[in-house]
Design a protein around this motif. Sequence first.
Motif, PDB file in Angstrom:
ATOM      1  N   VAL A  47       0.903  -1.230   0.092  1.00 28.92           N
ATOM      2  CA  VAL A  47      -0.059  -0.221   0.060  1.00 28.92           C
ATOM      3  C   VAL A  47       1.014   1.173   0.021  1.00 28.92           C
ATOM      4  O   VAL A  47       1.515   1.497   0.934  1.00 28.92           O
ATOM      5  CB  VAL A  47      -1.189   0.064   1.217  1.00 28.92           C
ATOM      6  N   LEU A  48       0.710   2.126  -0.956  1.00 30.22           N
ATOM      7  CA  LEU A  48       1.414   3.357  -1.375  1.00 30.22           C
ATOM      8  C   LEU A  48       0.626   4.520  -0.827  1.00 30.22           C
ATOM      9  O   LEU A  48      -0.708   4.423  -1.489  1.00 30.22           O
ATOM     10  CB  LEU A  48       2.164   3.483  -2.473  1.00 30.22           C
ATOM     11  N   VAL A  49       0.657   5.264   0.179  1.00 28.58           N
ATOM     12  CA  VAL A  49      -0.146   6.353   0.517  1.00 28.58           C
ATOM     13  C   VAL A  49       0.325   7.618  -0.030  1.00 28.58           C
ATOM     14  O   VAL A  49       1.598   7.979   0.468  1.00 28.58           O
ATOM     15  CB  VAL A  49      -0.456   6.233   1.993  1.00 28.58           C
ATOM     16  N   LEU A  50      -0.200   8.260  -0.957  1.00 26.82           N
ATOM     17  CA  LEU A  50       0.385   9.498  -1.430  1.00 26.82           C
ATOM     18  C   LEU A  50      -0.208  10.831  -0.950  1.00 26.82           C
ATOM     19  O   LEU A  50      -1.432  11.071  -1.248  1.00 26.82           O
ATOM     20  CB  LEU A  50       0.300   9.660  -3.196  1.00 26.82           C
ATOM     21  N   PHE A  77       4.958   2.104 -10.138  1.00 29.37           N
ATOM     22  CA  PHE A  77       4.573   1.304  -8.864  1.00 29.37           C
ATOM     23  C   PHE A  77       3.610   0.448  -9.388  1.00 29.37           C
ATOM     24  O   PHE A  77       3.415  -0.715  -8.690  1.00 29.37           O
ATOM     25  CB  PHE A  77       3.908   2.302  -7.870  1.00 29.37           C
ATOM     26  N   LYS A  78       2.954   0.489 -10.555  1.00 31.94           N
ATOM     27  CA  LYS A  78       1.938  -0.420 -11.015  1.00 31.94           C
ATOM     28  C   LYS A  78       1.023  -0.857 -10.191  1.00 31.94           C
ATOM     29  O   LYS A  78       0.560  -1.939  -9.602  1.00 31.94           O
ATOM     30  CB  LYS A  78       2.661  -1.672 -11.626  1.00 31.94           C
ATOM     31  N   PRO A  79       0.015   0.023  -9.813  1.00 30.67           N
ATOM     32  CA  PRO A  79      -0.789  -0.117  -8.590  1.00 30.67           C
ATOM     33  C   PRO A  79      -2.123  -0.809  -9.164  1.00 30.67           C
ATOM     34  O   PRO A  79      -2.571  -0.626 -10.569  1.00 30.67           O
ATOM     35  CB  PRO A  79      -1.439   1.261  -8.097  1.00 30.67           C
ATOM     36  N   GLU A  80      -2.854  -1.903  -8.908  1.00 36.11           N
ATOM     37  CA  GLU A  80      -3.998  -2.517  -9.093  1.00 36.11           C
ATOM     38  C   GLU A  80      -5.180  -1.758  -8.685  1.00 36.11           C
ATOM     39  O   GLU A  80      -6.204  -2.037  -9.322  1.00 36.11           O
ATOM     40  CB  GLU A  80      -4.089  -3.787  -8.682  1.00 36.11           C
ATOM     41  N   ARG A 325      -1.769  -4.743  -5.187  1.00 35.68           N
ATOM     42  CA  ARG A 325      -0.966  -3.234  -5.005  1.00 35.68           C
ATOM     43  C   ARG A 325      -1.994  -2.361  -4.860  1.00 35.68           C
ATOM     44  O   ARG A 325      -2.850  -2.078  -5.920  1.00 35.68           O
ATOM     45  CB  ARG A 325       0.150  -3.234  -6.199  1.00 35.68           C
ATOM     46  N   VAL A 326      -1.862  -1.354  -3.919  1.00 35.36           N
ATOM     47  CA  VAL A 326      -2.873  -0.200  -3.909  1.00 35.36           C
ATOM     48  C   VAL A 326      -2.121   1.086  -3.497  1.00 35.36           C
ATOM     49  O   VAL A 326      -1.130   1.319  -2.776  1.00 35.36           O
ATOM     50  CB  VAL A 326      -3.609  -0.546  -2.480  1.00 35.36           C
TER      51      VAL A 326
END
Length: 358
Positions: A47-50, A77-80, A325-326
């Motif tokens: 989990v990537l928090v921007l 990052f290729k988030p799904e 991947r979030v």
Amino acid sequence: MGTMRENGRRYAATLLSLLAWSWPFAAQAQTDLTVLDRDMAGPRAQVLVLGTIHLRTLPAGFNPAALDGLLDRLAAFKPEIITIETENGEECDLAARHPARYGADYCASTAAAQAATGLDAPAAMAQVDKLLKTWPAQATPGQRRRLAALFLASYDRASAYVQWLQLPAGERRAGDGLDAALLEQLQQLGKRKDESYQIAARLAARLGLARVHAVDNHTGDRIDVPDIKAFVRSIEAAWAAGGAEMRAHEKQDDVLALAPDLLPLYRVINAPGRLRARAEGNVHASMRAKSKEGYPQIWVAGWEIRNLRMVANVRETFRERPGARVLAFVGATHKPWFDSWLGQLQGVDIVDVDQVLK
């Protein structure tokens, strides 16, 4: 033998006394929930928090191309799954059914989309769920127009715009549920200075995702106090007293926001020192502020409820997808809470945003 029995009684009595004395301390011992997934089978969610600025605060001459560098880093990052800070359809429908509590303008109206599709919000949401269960890897223009119309009827404008962006220019026309009024809505969405459209939707379309996920929630932070004006004055006074460092940072951010490339700005606002200053300036300042009514502390309670419910909504987006991947977009002031609480969830790793943006 009698002495042995007496000694045994004394030992038992002493043990019971010690247990009774230590019980309150034992009851206070907390289980470390963060290690329960130490032997987890299968992949862990990333989990990537921007933390983001709100683009509506930028000058009128804002050029969306200034976000291209940021979009490149996030695409890598290729988030799904991508989440955004806006209210979802269920919350908007709830608010619409309780105007006395939430007001009549909690979410933008779906009247035009309902007229075009013949569906109210719950029915449109059900149709969206049904379509997405069998959504093809290469959707036809007609399928995209239909899904865009359903998203608009579901209070999900950002996802409608995701579908709009994936239509070839010649297919951005009426049909399949889109009429002239909805076409106008979609065209106007592309002009909005809003991170949900200019960053999240553009990224989702670029990656071929079907939608973004709205996770904001304001049902728990609509403060009910006798004097709302006094409440606001109390909060503003607390922030003014404790937010000097944050205000100095914001002046620096205002300069970076004028640059033709906003990637450096995003690196700065997501830096640990900046996030700490935001948390201190907002919450620590409020918690130590004195108020006969406790107004600053009441505000913090609402702030925590909002963040807890948003984090739960983020978690729901990958409930059935362990190892997903979030990418979660949220106002930068919320990021410390997102990182902390999402990081406590089972099978979840928080991705270092600095490593993604560098």
